[in-house]
Design a protein around this motif. Structure first.
Motif, short mmCIF file in Angstrom:
data_model
loop_
_atom_site.label_atom_id
_atom_site.label_comp_id
_atom_site.label_asym_id
_atom_site.label_seq_id
_atom_site.Cartn_x
_atom_site.Cartn_y
_atom_site.Cartn_z
N VAL A 94 13.53 -3.36 0.74
CA VAL A 94 14.16 -2.32 1.54
C VAL A 94 14.75 -1.22 0.68
CG1 VAL A 94 16.02 -1.82 3.18
CG2 VAL A 94 14.60 -3.85 3.49
N ALA A 95 15.39 -1.60 -0.42
CA ALA A 95 15.97 -0.59 -1.31
C ALA A 95 14.88 0.31 -1.89
CB ALA A 95 16.76 -1.27 -2.43
N GLU A 96 13.73 -0.30 -2.21
CA GLU A 96 12.62 0.50 -2.75
C GLU A 96 12.08 1.45 -1.69
OE1 GLU A 96 9.61 2.08 -5.15
OE2 GLU A 96 11.53 1.12 -5.58
N LEU A 97 11.99 0.98 -0.45
CA LEU A 97 11.55 1.85 0.63
C LEU A 97 12.49 3.04 0.79
CD1 LEU A 97 9.81 2.61 3.06
CD2 LEU A 97 11.11 0.96 4.43
N GLU A 98 13.78 2.76 0.76
CA GLU A 98 14.77 3.83 0.87
C GLU A 98 14.64 4.81 -0.29
OE1 GLU A 98 19.56 4.46 1.67
OE2 GLU A 98 18.72 2.43 1.47
N GLY A 156 -4.44 18.03 3.84
CA GLY A 156 -4.52 17.64 5.24
C GLY A 156 -4.18 16.19 5.49
N LEU A 157 -3.90 15.43 4.43
CA LEU A 157 -3.53 14.03 4.60
C LEU A 157 -2.00 13.89 4.55
CD1 LEU A 157 -6.10 11.98 2.48
CD2 LEU A 157 -6.19 12.63 4.89
N TYR A 158 -1.47 13.13 5.48
CA TYR A 158 -0.05 12.84 5.55
C TYR A 158 0.13 11.32 5.64
CZ TYR A 158 0.31 17.81 6.51
OH TYR A 158 0.23 19.17 6.42
N TYR A 159 1.36 10.85 5.47
CA TYR A 159 1.55 9.41 5.49
C TYR A 159 2.92 9.03 6.03
CZ TYR A 159 4.21 9.99 1.12
OH TYR A 159 5.13 10.36 0.17
N ALA A 160 3.04 7.74 6.36
CA ALA A 160 4.29 7.14 6.79
C ALA A 160 4.53 5.89 5.96
CB ALA A 160 4.24 6.79 8.28
N LEU A 161 5.80 5.56 5.73
CA LEU A 161 6.16 4.38 4.95
C LEU A 161 6.95 3.41 5.82
CD1 LEU A 161 7.32 6.00 1.58
CD2 LEU A 161 5.09 4.98 2.09
N GLY A 162 6.59 2.13 5.74
CA GLY A 162 7.32 1.15 6.52
C GLY A 162 6.76 -0.24 6.38
N PHE A 163 7.23 -1.14 7.25
CA PHE A 163 6.79 -2.54 7.27
C PHE A 163 6.11 -2.83 8.61
CE2 PHE A 163 10.70 -2.51 4.69
CZ PHE A 163 10.29 -3.17 3.54
N HIS A 164 4.81 -3.09 8.58
CA HIS A 164 4.06 -3.48 9.77
C HIS A 164 4.40 -4.93 10.10
CE1 HIS A 164 0.72 -4.42 12.41
NE2 HIS A 164 0.17 -3.23 12.25
N PRO A 165 4.68 -5.26 11.36
CA PRO A 165 5.07 -6.63 11.69
C PRO A 165 4.01 -7.66 11.32
CG PRO A 165 4.62 -5.37 13.70
CD PRO A 165 4.71 -4.39 12.56
N TYR A 166 2.75 -7.28 11.42
CA TYR A 166 1.67 -8.23 11.15
C TYR A 166 1.66 -8.67 9.69
CZ TYR A 166 -3.01 -10.33 11.28
OH TYR A 166 -4.06 -11.20 11.20
N PHE A 167 2.06 -7.77 8.79
CA PHE A 167 2.01 -8.05 7.35
C PHE A 167 3.40 -8.38 6.79
CE2 PHE A 167 -1.50 -5.24 8.38
CZ PHE A 167 -2.58 -5.85 7.74
N LEU A 168 4.35 -8.62 7.66
CA LEU A 168 5.73 -8.83 7.25
C LEU A 168 5.89 -10.15 6.50
CD1 LEU A 168 8.41 -7.27 7.58
CD2 LEU A 168 8.83 -8.63 9.64
N GLN A 169 6.57 -10.07 5.36
CA GLN A 169 6.83 -11.25 4.55
C GLN A 169 8.31 -11.65 4.64
OE1 GLN A 169 4.37 -12.95 2.88
NE2 GLN A 169 2.98 -11.50 3.88
N PRO A 170 8.61 -12.95 4.51
CA PRO A 170 10.01 -13.40 4.61
C PRO A 170 10.94 -12.72 3.61
CG PRO A 170 8.51 -15.26 4.75
CD PRO A 170 7.67 -14.08 4.37
N ASP A 171 10.41 -12.27 2.47
CA ASP A 171 11.24 -11.64 1.45
C ASP A 171 11.27 -10.11 1.56
OD1 ASP A 171 8.67 -11.01 0.67
OD2 ASP A 171 8.97 -11.53 -1.44
N PHE A 172 10.94 -9.59 2.76
CA PHE A 172 10.85 -8.13 2.88
C PHE A 172 12.15 -7.43 2.51
CE2 PHE A 172 13.14 -8.58 6.81
CZ PHE A 172 13.73 -7.34 7.01
N ASP A 173 13.29 -8.12 2.70
CA ASP A 173 14.58 -7.51 2.37
C ASP A 173 14.64 -7.03 0.93
OD1 ASP A 173 15.11 -9.77 4.51
OD2 ASP A 173 16.76 -8.34 4.72
N GLN A 174 13.91 -7.71 0.04
CA GLN A 174 13.91 -7.33 -1.37
C GLN A 174 13.27 -5.97 -1.60
OE1 GLN A 174 12.23 -10.47 -3.79
NE2 GLN A 174 13.22 -12.09 -2.60
N ASN A 220 0.80 -1.24 0.00
CA ASN A 220 0.00 0.00 0.00
C ASN A 220 0.83 1.28 0.00
OD1 ASN A 220 0.81 0.00 2.74
ND2 ASN A 220 -1.20 0.73 3.46
N TRP A 221 2.12 1.19 -0.22
CA TRP A 221 2.93 2.41 -0.27
C TRP A 221 2.42 3.38 -1.35
CZ3 TRP A 221 8.35 -0.39 -0.22
CH2 TRP A 221 8.60 -0.83 1.09
N SER A 222 2.19 2.84 -2.54
CA SER A 222 1.75 3.69 -3.65
C SER A 222 0.36 4.27 -3.39
CB SER A 222 1.76 2.89 -4.95
OG SER A 222 1.27 3.66 -6.01
#
Length: 257
Positions: free
Chosen positions: A76-80, A56-74, A43-45
């Motif tokens: 990280v570069a996109e998040l950065e 008036g709308l603001y947002y944060a970007l990250g990985f919620h632990p509940y929705f964390l996938q084993p391949d999240f490392d892939q 849901n980043w996009s």
């Protein structure tokens, strides 16, 4: 009156059929600013698009632990990359944290959190923390991380002593629908004893229902109920509380009025 819902999943499907109307319902209750935390790459996009379309709308970007996938490392570069290109509406990293009540390996959660703390240091952003049955470990990790901007402990439901640990770490305490329930004695006592300068308001909509609305999706327009209960707990006029909460919320996310 100006209110800031500092944690609302306004991008979730329950709001999407008539988003403009849902947004207007919130505005009618004085909700002038809303922060939408992300849950992960899925849901980043979406949240960035919504924030660009509505004032008036603001947002944060990250990985919620509940929705964390084993391949999240892939991802990280996109998040950065997205954080490096984000404009003024991206005001935090999150929702991130630890949740020891779910079937996601602790080692995976901690690795993801450490990487997000690295990004918080790099981009000098506050973090929005999710904590469930993980208080001691999360406090320990935050102490080690030496975050430059602190952040918000979302959906607080603990004791006064636990809240003060977060305050000493430079965090604001997210106050939501929990305090509207008379049976939530521990949390209500903690919020009553905490100085107003350490608090921010949130709904966590569509989750964390307000007393009297159980079984229905929560909505940012109901933030007024949290405000009223906070005013009762502190024996102050709601107008005074609203002003302090507005100031706190803009301060933690470095939003200029």
């Amino acid at each position: 009156m100006k209110l800031f819902d500092t944690h609302c999943h306004f991008d979730f499907d329950v709001f999407q059929d008539d988003f403009a109307h849902q947004f207007e319902l919130a505005r009618e209750q004085g909700i002038e600013r809303i922060l939408i935390p992300s849950v992960g790459p899925s849901n980043w996009s979406r949240i960035q698009t919504i924030a660009s379309q509505y004032p008036g709308l603001y947002y944060a970007l990250g990985f919620h632990p509940y929705f964390l996938q084993p391949d999240f490392d892939q991802h990280v570069a996109e998040l950065e990359r997205q954080l490096s290109q984000a404009g003024k509406h991206c005001v935090a990293i999150g929702e991130c944290g630890l949740d020891f009540s779910i079937n996601v390996p602790v080692a995976l959660q901690e690795r993801a959190l450490e990487l997000q703390f690295e990004l918080a240091r790099k981009f000098k952003l506050p973090v929005i923390l999710h904590c469930r049955k993980a208080h001691n470990r999360l406090v320990q990790m935050v102490k080690t991380a030496k975050l430059p901007k602190g952040g918000v402990l979302h959906a607080f439901s603990g004791s006064y002593q636990q809240a003060m640990e977060w305050v000493r770490l430079g965090f604001f305490i997210g106050v939501g629908g929990t305090i509207t329930y008379p049976r939530a004695n521990k949390t209500r006592d903690a919020i009553q004893r905490l100085s107003l300068e350490h608090l921010v308001l949130e709904t966590d909509a569509p989750d964390m229902p307000i007393l009297g609305y159980q079984g229905k999706p929560n909505h940012p327009s109901r933030l007024i109920h949290v405000l009223n209960e906070l005013a009762l707990l502190h024996s102050q006029q709601w107008q005074t509380i609203a002003c302090q909460m507005w100031e706190n919320s803009n301060s933690v996310f470095s939003i200029c009025e």
